[in-house]
Design a protein around this motif. Structure first.
Motif: not given
Length: 144
Positions: A39-44
């Motif tokens: 899972h990436s931070r900020g939805g990227s």
């Protein structure tokens, strides 16, 4: 570690990679690696990884990539990958990857080019505790 499985639907019905290859195993030094989710931070998006790509249905004759993440034990061990179809009793696709000497990209090689996993010595085996055992007798056919 992200492994990309490129596959083609050669069956007659629409299917997903998850339905086709339900038994996926990746080994490093003979130890099975745990699957994980990235899972990436900020939805990227994460380069080379698409969550749930093994659940995308494709039609007969189409090709697709399924990306699955695994948790490495270390960055220096070679990888041995096995993909079996859950409904079959034979070994499926086998691939091997040499650990990178620089950078992060593993190199795909023939499975025989990977050193065999280390085996426990007799002294190490004596120290191990048996955690399960099975004993049974074959059943004879019944007639009625």
């Amino acid at each position: 570690m992200i492994i990309t499985y490129h596959w083609k639907n050669t069956g007659d019905a629409n299917t997903t990679f998850g339905e086709l290859a339900m038994d996926l195993q990746v080994y490093q030094s003979g130890i099975g690696l745990n699957k994980t989710y990235l899972h990436s931070r900020g939805g990227s998006s994460i380069e080379g990884y698409k969550t749930q790509s093994d659940d995308i249905k494709i039609a007969k004759g189409e090709e697709s990539d399924a990306t699955i993440a695994y948790q490495l034990d270390d960055a220096t061990g070679d990888l041995y990958v096995v993909a079996n179809q859950a409904t079959r009793y034979h070994e499926g696709i086998v691939s091997a990857f040499k650990a990178p000497t620089s950078g992060t990209q593993y190199e795909q090689v023939q499975p025989d080019d990977i050193a065999p996993a280390p085996k426990a010595t007799e002294a190490e085996k004596r120290k191990m505790k048996r955690i399960s055992s099975y004993s049974g007798t074959p059943s004879s056919p019944s007639t009625t």
